[in-house]
Scaffold this motif. Sequence first.
Motif, PDB file in Angstrom:
ATOM      1  N   ASP A   1      39.266  -6.370  95.151  1.00  0.00           N
ATOM      2  CA  ASP A   1      38.921  -7.534  95.981  1.00  0.00           C
ATOM      3  C   ASP A   1      37.942  -8.429  95.230  1.00  0.00           C
ATOM      4  N   SER A   2      37.996  -9.711  95.545  1.00  0.00           N
ATOM      5  CA  SER A   2      37.040 -10.653  94.949  1.00  0.00           C
ATOM      6  C   SER A   2      35.770 -10.701  95.792  1.00  0.00           C
TER       7      SER A   2
ATOM      8  N   ILE B   1      28.388 -20.327  99.646  1.00  0.00           N
ATOM      9  CA  ILE B   1      29.187 -19.238 100.232  1.00  0.00           C
ATOM     10  C   ILE B   1      29.681 -19.658 101.624  1.00  0.00           C
ATOM     11  N   LEU B   2      28.761 -20.234 102.416  1.00  0.00           N
ATOM     12  CA  LEU B   2      29.149 -20.650 103.777  1.00  0.00           C
ATOM     13  C   LEU B   2      30.247 -21.706 103.710  1.00  0.00           C
ATOM     14  N   GLU B   3      30.107 -22.625 102.748  1.00  0.00           N
ATOM     15  CA  GLU B   3      31.097 -23.691 102.609  1.00  0.00           C
ATOM     16  C   GLU B   3      32.464 -23.109 102.233  1.00  0.00           C
ATOM     17  N   GLU B   4      32.454 -22.111 101.347  1.00  0.00           N
ATOM     18  CA  GLU B   4      33.717 -21.487 100.927  1.00  0.00           C
ATOM     19  C   GLU B   4      34.360 -20.768 102.120  1.00  0.00           C
ATOM     20  N   VAL B   5      33.507 -20.115 102.936  1.00  0.00           N
ATOM     21  CA  VAL B   5      34.038 -19.408 104.110  1.00  0.00           C
ATOM     22  C   VAL B   5      34.669 -20.418 105.077  1.00  0.00           C
ATOM     23  N   GLU B   6      33.960 -21.537 105.325  1.00  0.00           N
ATOM     24  CA  GLU B   6      34.505 -22.556 106.230  1.00  0.00           C
ATOM     25  C   GLU B   6      35.823 -23.092 105.688  1.00  0.00           C
ATOM     26  N   SER B   7      35.882 -23.313 104.373  1.00  0.00           N
ATOM     27  CA  SER B   7      37.100 -23.844 103.756  1.00  0.00           C
ATOM     28  C   SER B   7      38.246 -22.855 103.914  1.00  0.00           C
TER      29      SER B   7
ATOM     30  N   PHE C   1      42.808 -18.475 106.039  1.00  0.00           N
ATOM     31  CA  PHE C   1      42.790 -17.291 105.186  1.00  0.00           C
ATOM     32  C   PHE C   1      41.836 -16.265 105.785  1.00  0.00           C
ATOM     33  N   ASP C   2      42.052 -14.994 105.431  1.00  0.00           N
ATOM     34  CA  ASP C   2      41.137 -13.928 105.874  1.00  0.00           C
ATOM     35  C   ASP C   2      40.033 -13.749 104.845  1.00  0.00           C
ATOM     36  N   GLN C   3      38.875 -13.410 105.297  1.00  0.00           N
ATOM     37  CA  GLN C   3      37.761 -13.099 104.393  1.00  0.00           C
ATOM     38  C   GLN C   3      36.676 -12.409 105.186  1.00  0.00           C
ATOM     39  N   GLN C   4      35.725 -11.845 104.466  1.00  0.00           N
ATOM     40  CA  GLN C   4      34.591 -11.183 105.098  1.00  0.00           C
ATOM     41  C   GLN C   4      33.319 -11.806 104.541  1.00  0.00           C
ATOM     42  N   LEU C   5      32.467 -12.268 105.449  1.00  0.00           N
ATOM     43  CA  LEU C   5      31.198 -12.881 105.032  1.00  0.00           C
ATOM     44  C   LEU C   5      30.095 -11.817 105.062  1.00  0.00           C
ATOM     45  N   TYR C   6      29.234 -11.811 104.052  1.00  0.00           N
ATOM     46  CA  TYR C   6      28.102 -10.885 104.005  1.00  0.00           C
ATOM     47  C   TYR C   6      26.803 -11.661 103.887  1.00  0.00           C
ATOM     48  N   THR C   7      25.833 -11.282 104.702  1.00  0.00           N
ATOM     49  CA  THR C   7      24.489 -11.855 104.548  1.00  0.00           C
ATOM     50  C   THR C   7      23.785 -11.057 103.448  1.00  0.00           C
ATOM     51  N   LYS C   8      22.587 -11.492 103.114  1.00  0.00           N
ATOM     52  CA  LYS C   8      21.801 -10.758 102.097  1.00  0.00           C
ATOM     53  C   LYS C   8      21.678  -9.284 102.491  1.00  0.00           C
TER      54      LYS C   8
ATOM     55  N   GLY D   1      23.879 -13.546  99.622  1.00  0.00           N
ATOM     56  CA  GLY D   1      25.034 -13.308 100.492  1.00  0.00           C
ATOM     57  C   GLY D   1      26.289 -13.311  99.656  1.00  0.00           C
ATOM     58  N   GLY D   2      27.420 -13.177 100.340  1.00  0.00           N
ATOM     59  CA  GLY D   2      28.672 -13.179  99.579  1.00  0.00           C
ATOM     60  C   GLY D   2      29.875 -13.318 100.484  1.00  0.00           C
ATOM     61  N   VAL D   3      31.004 -13.642  99.881  1.00  0.00           N
ATOM     62  CA  VAL D   3      32.262 -13.658 100.619  1.00  0.00           C
ATOM     63  C   VAL D   3      33.262 -12.821  99.825  1.00  0.00           C
ATOM     64  N   ARG D   4      34.002 -11.998 100.583  1.00  0.00           N
ATOM     65  CA  ARG D   4      34.937 -11.075  99.936  1.00  0.00           C
ATOM     66  C   ARG D   4      36.341 -11.344 100.462  1.00  0.00           C
ATOM     67  N   TYR D   5      37.317 -11.309  99.590  1.00  0.00           N
ATOM     68  CA  TYR D   5      38.697 -11.443 100.059  1.00  0.00           C
ATOM     69  C   TYR D   5      39.643 -10.596  99.213  1.00  0.00           C
ATOM     70  N   THR D   6      40.801 -10.329  99.793  1.00  0.00           N
ATOM     71  CA  THR D   6      41.754  -9.403  99.167  1.00  0.00           C
ATOM     72  C   THR D   6      42.831 -10.183  98.392  1.00  0.00           C
ATOM     73  N   GLY D   7      43.805  -9.448  97.864  1.00  0.00           N
ATOM     74  CA  GLY D   7      44.930 -10.084  97.163  1.00  0.00           C
ATOM     75  C   GLY D   7      44.587 -10.449  95.738  1.00  0.00           C
ATOM     76  N   THR D   8      43.571  -9.791  95.164  1.00  0.00           N
ATOM     77  CA  THR D   8      43.171 -10.104  93.792  1.00  0.00           C
ATOM     78  C   THR D   8      43.144  -8.814  92.960  1.00  0.00           C
TER      79      THR D   8
END
Length: 456
Positions: free
Chosen positions: A124-125, A138-144, A150-157, A171-178
């Motif tokens: 996963d990325s 990160i928040l902007e990428e999640v909103e986009s 698309f599915d994703q998981q947002l993580y706070t610090k 923080g971070g954003v994680r997604y599959t398919g990679t």
Amino acid sequence: MKLQNWWFTTLLGTNESMQPPLSQNIESDIVIVGAGAAGLSAAISLMDKGLKVVLLEKNICGGDTSGKSAGFLTPDSELELAQLIRRFGITGAADLWKVATTGVSMMANHISKHKIDCDFQVQDSLFLGIGNGGWQDILEEVESRKLLKFDQQLYTKESLKGILGSDAYSGGVRYTGTFGVDALLYCQGIKKVLLENNVQIYESSEVEKIEDHRVNTHLGSVKAGQVIFCADKLQHSLTHFADNVYHAQTFLSVSEPMDEKKIATMFPEGRYQCWDTDLVYTYFRLLGTNRLLLGGGDMLTTFSKEDVNSSRVIDKVIKHFKEKFPYLADLEFIQFWPGRIDTTRDLLPTVARDEKNPWLHFVLGCVGLPWATFCGDFAARHSYNDAACTDHHYYEYLRAGRDFFVPLWLEKMVGKQIVFSLNNAWAKYYQKDIRSKETRRITSRREAENAVVNKK
Ligand SMILES: Cc1cc2nc3c(=O)[nH]c(=O)nc-3n(C[C@H](O)[C@H](O)[C@H](O)COP(=O)(O)OP(=O)(O)OC[C@H]3O[C@@H](n4cnc5c(N)ncnc54)[C@H](O)[C@@H]3O)c2cc1C
């Protein structure tokens, strides 16, 4: 730490053999110049069409940028989704994201279909924020991603600590398919598939000249109905499209194998491929052999003309990385290598036909293996049977001669490096193509093509 590409070290343990150079004058239906991810993708797309296909490579297949890369197979390259939406709107961003996701699945499918042994890892990325600005990214990428459903998981610090052993990120954003691969072994694996399917491959064969339908190397030549250039660092003497391309330098290093305990501390839940929000970002992932691959660069050397071969830059990247993961302080990095990635001024590839010679195709400045894979296949399909293709609108996104913020005539006065870096930064952080005439033209072409597809 030795200056040596780790992927070449892994190649030493295999039975891959070199193809001899072209030493005759031959003819074919299609000749492809350059056997990185793009050229190999073009060749695989044409191999079962009953055509005579020849592939010419000046090094070995994958021997240049593709075979130096970190092998992250993710749609996210230099242009994040949020940046594509800003530039092209939701429809345009979805179109372009599809380029990269298609490229990822094409590579994964080739690996599984042809059983290519290239340290293929499902990873996963994990895109990591640095500081408050990074958290906003990160928040902007999640909103986009949400906008495109698309599915994703947002993580706070705080919650990030559950999946990554570091408290240095906001923080971070994680997604599959990679996925992760040894890209040199991938290229060499595709070479084998092509040879088994009667594609003629000549390595150590640099194309020096094009004369009408004939490309000349130092010992031979190929005359072909269609010519597809998927070559990097092209000279102006071969095509004026070479002026569209410059390069950005990044560095990689590989560690000794890590022990399981440290791996469990670093990745308590799963082995992700990670990169951060810094302008010159740091990226890392674990290989199947438990070695850590760590890459990055600095502002001063990103746009340098030639490879910088000193370990100075990567030493700093390693130092900062270890500050974020203090329990890795004694991890030894054994090899490092630089690589220059061809890129255009606005970070989208150029895929174009020569205006006077439409049989001459160019795929240039692909940033990312998936982009290169899609673009090579795209150029091949269109060279083979343009009329049967229903995705001509990509020619509009990827055409040569796009609009740039800093005028090109300035390159003659202050140099390509400076103007290129300014246009790159503009494309990444400010450019909005959405209002341009070109984007409106693409949208109407896209609608027309969709109508044809729906009718079928
Ligand atoms: C250090 C590093 C890390 C990277 N990490 C990643 C990553 O993790 N994920 C990712 O997606 N991308 C990554 N990239 C970027 C990626 O490697 C490139 O975007 C991609 O390989 C481009 O593929 P290509 O086929 O267009 O070009 P190339 O791989 O450069 O292929 C072009 C080929 O043309 C040949 N050639 C050039 N001129 C001639 C000629 N005249 N005649 C014959 N042959 C010629 C070259 O030898 C070369 O093999 C990384 C790059 C580097 C350098």
